[in-house]
Motif scaffolding. Structure first.
Motif, PDB file in Angstrom:
ATOM      1  N   VAL A 151       9.016   8.759 -18.240  1.00  0.00           N
ATOM      2  CA  VAL A 151       9.035   7.648 -17.276  1.00  0.00           C
ATOM      3  C   VAL A 151       8.524   8.135 -15.920  1.00  0.00           C
ATOM      4  CG1 VAL A 151      10.549   6.070 -15.995  1.00  0.00           C
ATOM      5  CG2 VAL A 151      10.865   6.375 -18.467  1.00  0.00           C
ATOM      6  N   LEU A 152       8.970   9.312 -15.508  1.00  0.00           N
ATOM      7  CA  LEU A 152       8.517   9.880 -14.236  1.00  0.00           C
ATOM      8  C   LEU A 152       7.001  10.053 -14.234  1.00  0.00           C
ATOM      9  CD1 LEU A 152       9.060  11.171 -11.457  1.00  0.00           C
ATOM     10  CD2 LEU A 152       9.497  13.330 -12.659  1.00  0.00           C
ATOM     11  N   ASN A 153       6.460  10.574 -15.314  1.00  0.00           N
ATOM     12  CA  ASN A 153       5.006  10.749 -15.398  1.00  0.00           C
ATOM     13  C   ASN A 153       4.285   9.413 -15.307  1.00  0.00           C
ATOM     14  OD1 ASN A 153       4.941  13.538 -15.505  1.00  0.00           O
ATOM     15  ND2 ASN A 153       5.193  13.580 -17.720  1.00  0.00           N
ATOM     16  N   ASP A 154       4.825   8.383 -15.958  1.00  0.00           N
ATOM     17  CA  ASP A 154       4.228   7.047 -15.872  1.00  0.00           C
ATOM     18  C   ASP A 154       4.270   6.526 -14.439  1.00  0.00           C
ATOM     19  OD1 ASP A 154       3.679   7.014 -18.586  1.00  0.00           O
ATOM     20  OD2 ASP A 154       5.429   5.798 -19.108  1.00  0.00           O
ATOM     21  N   ILE A 155       5.388   6.702 -13.790  1.00  0.00           N
ATOM     22  CA  ILE A 155       5.538   6.249 -12.401  1.00  0.00           C
ATOM     23  C   ILE A 155       4.566   6.998 -11.487  1.00  0.00           C
ATOM     24  CG2 ILE A 155       7.105   6.244 -10.415  1.00  0.00           C
ATOM     25  CD1 ILE A 155       9.396   5.744 -12.475  1.00  0.00           C
ATOM     26  N   LEU A 156       4.489   8.317 -11.653  1.00  0.00           N
ATOM     27  CA  LEU A 156       3.587   9.102 -10.815  1.00  0.00           C
ATOM     28  C   LEU A 156       2.129   8.702 -11.047  1.00  0.00           C
ATOM     29  CD1 LEU A 156       5.327  12.582 -11.042  1.00  0.00           C
ATOM     30  CD2 LEU A 156       5.303  11.010  -9.085  1.00  0.00           C
ATOM     31  N   HIS A 157       1.785   8.376 -12.278  1.00  0.00           N
ATOM     32  CA  HIS A 157       0.434   7.896 -12.563  1.00  0.00           C
ATOM     33  C   HIS A 157       0.174   6.586 -11.810  1.00  0.00           C
ATOM     34  CE1 HIS A 157      -3.272   7.000 -14.664  1.00  0.00           C
ATOM     35  NE2 HIS A 157      -2.780   5.805 -14.942  1.00  0.00           N
ATOM     36  N   LYS A 158       1.132   5.670 -11.839  1.00  0.00           N
ATOM     37  CA  LYS A 158       0.982   4.395 -11.128  1.00  0.00           C
ATOM     38  C   LYS A 158       0.847   4.618  -9.626  1.00  0.00           C
ATOM     39  CE  LYS A 158       3.459   1.661 -14.551  1.00  0.00           C
ATOM     40  NZ  LYS A 158       4.682   0.910 -14.855  1.00  0.00           N
ATOM     41  N   LEU A 159       1.627   5.545  -9.086  1.00  0.00           N
ATOM     42  CA  LEU A 159       1.529   5.849  -7.657  1.00  0.00           C
ATOM     43  C   LEU A 159       0.163   6.440  -7.329  1.00  0.00           C
ATOM     44  CD1 LEU A 159       5.042   7.330  -6.898  1.00  0.00           C
ATOM     45  CD2 LEU A 159       4.056   5.238  -5.964  1.00  0.00           C
ATOM     46  N   ASN A 160      -0.334   7.275  -8.215  1.00  0.00           N
ATOM     47  CA  ASN A 160      -1.643   7.874  -7.991  1.00  0.00           C
ATOM     48  C   ASN A 160      -2.728   6.799  -7.945  1.00  0.00           C
ATOM     49  OD1 ASN A 160      -3.152  10.271  -7.556  1.00  0.00           O
ATOM     50  ND2 ASN A 160      -3.922  10.127  -9.634  1.00  0.00           N
ATOM     51  N   VAL A 161      -2.638   5.824  -8.823  1.00  0.00           N
ATOM     52  CA  VAL A 161      -3.586   4.707  -8.815  1.00  0.00           C
ATOM     53  C   VAL A 161      -3.426   3.909  -7.515  1.00  0.00           C
ATOM     54  CG1 VAL A 161      -4.174   2.519  -9.930  1.00  0.00           C
ATOM     55  CG2 VAL A 161      -3.769   4.555 -11.332  1.00  0.00           C
ATOM     56  N   GLY A 162      -2.198   3.662  -7.113  1.00  0.00           N
ATOM     57  CA  GLY A 162      -1.928   2.887  -5.905  1.00  0.00           C
ATOM     58  C   GLY A 162      -2.297   3.591  -4.622  1.00  0.00           C
ATOM     59  N   MET A 163      -2.507   4.908  -4.696  1.00  0.00           N
ATOM     60  CA  MET A 163      -2.838   5.671  -3.505  1.00  0.00           C
ATOM     61  C   MET A 163      -4.129   5.201  -2.860  1.00  0.00           C
ATOM     62  SD  MET A 163      -2.438   9.797  -3.031  1.00  0.00           S
ATOM     63  CE  MET A 163      -2.703  10.008  -4.741  1.00  0.00           C
ATOM     64  N   ALA A 164      -4.952   4.499  -3.605  1.00  0.00           N
ATOM     65  CA  ALA A 164      -6.198   3.973  -3.047  1.00  0.00           C
ATOM     66  C   ALA A 164      -5.932   3.068  -1.845  1.00  0.00           C
ATOM     67  CB  ALA A 164      -6.966   3.206  -4.128  1.00  0.00           C
ATOM     68  N   PHE A 166      -4.321   3.765   0.664  1.00  0.00           N
ATOM     69  CA  PHE A 166      -4.382   4.590   1.865  1.00  0.00           C
ATOM     70  C   PHE A 166      -5.801   5.055   2.173  1.00  0.00           C
ATOM     71  CE2 PHE A 166       0.194   4.978   1.195  1.00  0.00           C
ATOM     72  CZ  PHE A 166       0.651   4.871   2.492  1.00  0.00           C
ATOM     73  N   ASP A 167      -6.767   4.686   1.356  1.00  0.00           N
ATOM     74  CA  ASP A 167      -8.147   5.078   1.568  1.00  0.00           C
ATOM     75  C   ASP A 167      -8.673   4.387   2.822  1.00  0.00           C
ATOM     76  OD1 ASP A 167     -10.770   5.842   1.459  1.00  0.00           O
ATOM     77  OD2 ASP A 167     -11.180   4.995  -0.510  1.00  0.00           O
ATOM     78  N   VAL A 168      -8.963   5.163   3.836  1.00  0.00           N
ATOM     79  CA  VAL A 168      -9.409   4.599   5.119  1.00  0.00           C
ATOM     80  C   VAL A 168     -10.860   4.143   5.076  1.00  0.00           C
ATOM     81  CG1 VAL A 168      -7.754   5.871   6.526  1.00  0.00           C
ATOM     82  CG2 VAL A 168      -9.970   6.885   6.023  1.00  0.00           C
ATOM     83  N   ALA A 169     -11.592   4.517   4.035  1.00  0.00           N
ATOM     84  CA  ALA A 169     -12.994   4.131   3.936  1.00  0.00           C
ATOM     85  C   ALA A 169     -13.148   2.693   3.480  1.00  0.00           C
ATOM     86  CB  ALA A 169     -13.723   5.064   2.960  1.00  0.00           C
ATOM     87  N   LYS A 170     -12.046   2.053   3.092  1.00  0.00           N
ATOM     88  CA  LYS A 170     -12.106   0.675   2.599  1.00  0.00           C
ATOM     89  C   LYS A 170     -12.434  -0.286   3.701  1.00  0.00           C
ATOM     90  CE  LYS A 170      -9.213  -0.288  -1.055  1.00  0.00           C
ATOM     91  NZ  LYS A 170      -7.929  -0.596  -1.592  1.00  0.00           N
TER      92      LYS A 170
END
Length: 170
Positions: A151-164, A166-170
């Motif tokens: 479950v933790l790995n799934d959550i961390l994967h989702k957070l990694n996807v959501g990290m976009a 914070f992309d300031v180039a958007k």
């Protein structure tokens, strides 16, 4: 790096959300807690590695080389895999070479082309560090079941996807 030692209470977060309606209190709380744990884990890893005369940057380079066939890679590839600039990688490699943990291999046809090889001393260093690291990691994760780790790995994967977000180039 500044580390937030005093996480805000729900009351404090509620106060902030009253002023900033965009704030999702539970998301902020979870995010700050994750940052705090990640910072603490990074400090703990540095403490472990320092007992072996290493810091994370140099250790990761040795790990990356150990993963390669014959322990050889290009500096640019190592920089990409480590997520650092080529200049930062050059500094890491200089220190590792000075300590005889890696060696530079120059191309006989083009001396500008260089590969990096993990030396026998570098492998010995990893052979000293890794059992301690794996023991500490096993103890750190011992309170988390296999199902919870999934479950933790799934959550961390989702957070990694959501990290976009914070992309300031958007």
């Amino acid at each position: 790096m500044l580390q937030l030692r005093d996480l805000p209470s729900k009351a404090v977060l509620d106060k902030f959300s009253a002023r900033y309606p965009e704030a999702d209190v539970s998301a902020v709380s979870s995010f700050l807690h994750l940052l705090r744990v990640a910072s603490d884990l990074s400090l703990a890893l540095d403490a472990c590695l320092s007992q072996h005369g290493l810091l994370q940057g140099r250790w990761w380079v040795l790990i990356l080389l150990m993963r390669e066939d014959q322990g050889v890679s290009l500096p640019s590839v190592l920089a990409e895999k480590a997520g650092v600039s080529r200049a930062t990688m050059t500094g890491l490699l200089d220190g590792l070479e000075r300590d005889s943990l890696v060696e530079r291999i120059f191309d006989t046809d083009d001396r500008r082309r260089v590969s990096i090889r993990l030396t026998a001393q570098g492998q010995e260093k990893l052979d000293q560090v890794m059992p301690d690291y794996y023991t500490r990691l096993r103890h750190c994760m011992s309170g988390v079941t296999e199902a919870e780790r999934a479950v933790l790995n799934d959550i961390l994967h989702k957070l990694n996807v959501g990290m976009a977000a914070f992309d300031v180039a958007k």
